[in-house]
Design a protein around this motif. Structure first.
Motif, PDB file in Angstrom:
ATOM      1  N   ASP A   3      73.862  71.997 183.442  1.00  0.00           N
ATOM      2  CA  ASP A   3      72.764  71.835 183.536  1.00  0.00           C
ATOM      3  C   ASP A   3      72.306  72.049 184.881  1.00  0.00           C
ATOM      4  O   ASP A   3      72.908  72.255 185.623  1.00  0.00           O
ATOM      5  CB  ASP A   3      72.424  69.985 183.205  1.00  0.00           C
ATOM      6  CG  ASP A   3      71.032  70.159 182.108  1.00  0.00           C
ATOM      7  OD1 ASP A   3      70.233  70.972 182.646  1.00  0.00           O
ATOM      8  OD2 ASP A   3      70.706  69.142 181.972  1.00  0.00           O
ATOM      9  N   ALA A 170      70.356  74.156 171.390  1.00  0.00           N
ATOM     10  CA  ALA A 170      71.362  72.693 171.413  1.00  0.00           C
ATOM     11  C   ALA A 170      71.871  72.983 171.328  1.00  0.00           C
ATOM     12  O   ALA A 170      72.907  72.654 172.606  1.00  0.00           O
ATOM     13  CB  ALA A 170      70.622  71.767 170.522  1.00  0.00           C
ATOM     14  N   ARG A 175      68.491  73.017 176.693  1.00  0.00           N
ATOM     15  CA  ARG A 175      67.532  72.121 176.323  1.00  0.00           C
ATOM     16  C   ARG A 175      66.176  73.595 177.035  1.00  0.00           C
ATOM     17  O   ARG A 175      66.408  73.921 177.981  1.00  0.00           O
ATOM     18  CB  ARG A 175      67.217  71.463 177.410  1.00  0.00           C
ATOM     19  CG  ARG A 175      69.167  70.284 177.198  1.00  0.00           C
ATOM     20  CD  ARG A 175      68.587  68.992 178.268  1.00  0.00           C
ATOM     21  NE  ARG A 175      68.158  69.222 179.336  1.00  0.00           N
ATOM     22  CZ  ARG A 175      67.096  69.444 180.702  1.00  0.00           C
ATOM     23  NH1 ARG A 175      66.071  68.472 179.972  1.00  0.00           N
ATOM     24  NH2 ARG A 175      67.548  69.712 181.740  1.00  0.00           N
ATOM     25  N   SER A 224      68.856  65.486 180.938  1.00  0.00           N
ATOM     26  CA  SER A 224      69.366  65.805 180.126  1.00  0.00           C
ATOM     27  C   SER A 224      69.432  65.730 178.680  1.00  0.00           C
ATOM     28  O   SER A 224      70.070  66.111 178.056  1.00  0.00           O
ATOM     29  CB  SER A 224      71.252  65.110 180.877  1.00  0.00           C
ATOM     30  OG  SER A 224      71.626  63.930 180.323  1.00  0.00           O
ATOM     31  N   TYR A 225      68.880  64.340 178.489  1.00  0.00           N
ATOM     32  CA  TYR A 225      68.638  64.416 177.114  1.00  0.00           C
ATOM     33  C   TYR A 225      67.419  64.400 176.493  1.00  0.00           C
ATOM     34  O   TYR A 225      67.085  63.893 175.578  1.00  0.00           O
ATOM     35  CB  TYR A 225      69.187  62.579 176.508  1.00  0.00           C
ATOM     36  CG  TYR A 225      69.831  62.269 175.485  1.00  0.00           C
ATOM     37  CD1 TYR A 225      70.973  62.906 174.803  1.00  0.00           C
ATOM     38  CD2 TYR A 225      68.822  61.596 174.628  1.00  0.00           C
ATOM     39  CE1 TYR A 225      71.332  62.401 173.349  1.00  0.00           C
ATOM     40  CE2 TYR A 225      69.664  61.155 172.976  1.00  0.00           C
ATOM     41  CZ  TYR A 225      70.400  62.107 172.583  1.00  0.00           C
ATOM     42  OH  TYR A 225      70.944  61.160 171.444  1.00  0.00           O
ATOM     43  N   ILE A 226      66.704  65.462 177.194  1.00  0.00           N
ATOM     44  CA  ILE A 226      65.359  65.503 176.552  1.00  0.00           C
ATOM     45  C   ILE A 226      65.740  66.527 176.215  1.00  0.00           C
ATOM     46  O   ILE A 226      65.939  68.022 176.997  1.00  0.00           O
ATOM     47  CB  ILE A 226      64.251  65.438 177.421  1.00  0.00           C
ATOM     48  CG1 ILE A 226      64.852  63.773 177.902  1.00  0.00           C
ATOM     49  CG2 ILE A 226      63.036  65.229 177.108  1.00  0.00           C
ATOM     50  CD1 ILE A 226      62.939  63.516 179.513  1.00  0.00           C
ATOM     51  N   THR A 227      64.978  66.842 174.928  1.00  0.00           N
ATOM     52  CA  THR A 227      64.885  68.790 174.545  1.00  0.00           C
ATOM     53  C   THR A 227      64.041  69.167 173.289  1.00  0.00           C
ATOM     54  O   THR A 227      63.528  67.573 172.382  1.00  0.00           O
ATOM     55  CB  THR A 227      66.011  69.483 174.009  1.00  0.00           C
ATOM     56  OG1 THR A 227      65.964  70.906 174.394  1.00  0.00           O
ATOM     57  CG2 THR A 227      66.775  68.630 172.645  1.00  0.00           C
TER      58      THR A 227
END
Ligand code: NAD
Length: 242
Positions: A3, A170, A175, A224-227
């Motif tokens: 990332d 994904a 992202r 990192s967990y947002i898309t």
């Protein structure tokens, strides 16, 4: 690390469109200050010092998007992040003889620009092992306003383009998110009635840097967990009238 880490000195390369002014320029400044290298794309000339290469071009043109990605790889060896921020708009009388052509241009910049930008960037982001894309949408994409139907429709469409691209990429570790700025003190709202600020729950317009920070967040490993989401940055406008 797959990332984007804008705090890793010199390690990360980000392409920013609409980089010469307003939110784009504030984003370039923030990324450079955090050690990223930047490819800056704009219709206008960009005069800026540091780890940045500039490309003059129109984001509605597929070739501009391809050339910008190629420039990132040529100048800095990779591409980790993309900020598709260039936008155009304005009031458009429905029955104006030039309204259809003007609306097509708004769609070309605000919707086709990000579509072309995503298509151009994905191969380089895959090459880097993943990355992050942020599109500048607008609260105008979440609601309607009098007289700006083409702008509102283009921004609604780009919010759903972001969701779709997030699903499709994904698995590649890419992202894709948007921000939805409210009234922000840039060239776009020059001449806007200052009394409009009173309708914003926080009671003022945003500064461009207040949009750059959430863009930087969405690019960073902190997100990192947002898309597939749209982060509303509007001083409370979307919540209701202040
Ligand atoms: P701005 O006018 O200061 O900056 C926009 C930049 O994009 C300019 O440098 C312009 O030359 C460039 N640009 C425009 N069309 C282009 C094209 N076809 N190709 C390449 N570059 C192009 O305005 P801003 O407010 O910083 O706008 C940035 C984004 O923010 C836009 O997408 C806009 O719709 C969005 N936005 C702004 C506000 C606001 O109140 N300022 C609110 C919501 C959303």
């Amino acid at each position: 690390m797959t990332d984007l880490d804008p705090t890793a000195a010199g390690a990360r390369v980000v392409l920013v469109t609409g980089a010469a002014s307003g939110i784009g320029r504030a984003t370039v400044d923030l990324l450079l200050a955090r050690g990223s290298r930047v490819v800056a794309v704009d219709l206008d000339e960009l005069a800026i010092e540091g780890e940045v290469v500039a490309l003059a071009g129109d984001v509605a043109d597929e070739e501009t998007n391809r050339a910008a990605v190629a420039l990132a790889v040529e100048a800095f060896g990779r591409l980790d992040g993309v900020v598709l921020n260039a936008g155009a708009g304005g009031t458009l009388p429905w029955e104006d003889p030039g309204a259809v052509a003007a609306a097509e241009r708004i769609f070309a910049v605000n919707l086709h620009g990000p579509m072309l930008g995503i298509r151009a960037a994905v191969p380089a982001l895959r090459q880097a092992g993943g990355g992050a894309i942020v599109v500048t949408a607008s609260v105008a994409g979440l609601r309607a306003d009098p007289g700006t139907w083409a702008y509102n429709a283009s921004k609604s469409a780009v919010i759903n383009l972001v969701r779709a691209a997030a699903l499709d990429y994904a698995a590649a570790g890419i992202r894709v998110n948007a921000i939805a700025p409210g009234l922000t003190r840039t060239r776009i709202i020059e001449g806007a009635d200052p009394l409009l600020a009173e309708r914003v729950p926080l009671g003022r317009f945003a500064e461009p840097g207040e949009q750059a920070e959430p863009i930087g967040f969405l690019l960073s490993p902190a997100a990192s967990y947002i898309t597939g989401t749209t982060l509303v940055v509007d001083g409370g406008l979307d919540a209701g009238l202040g």
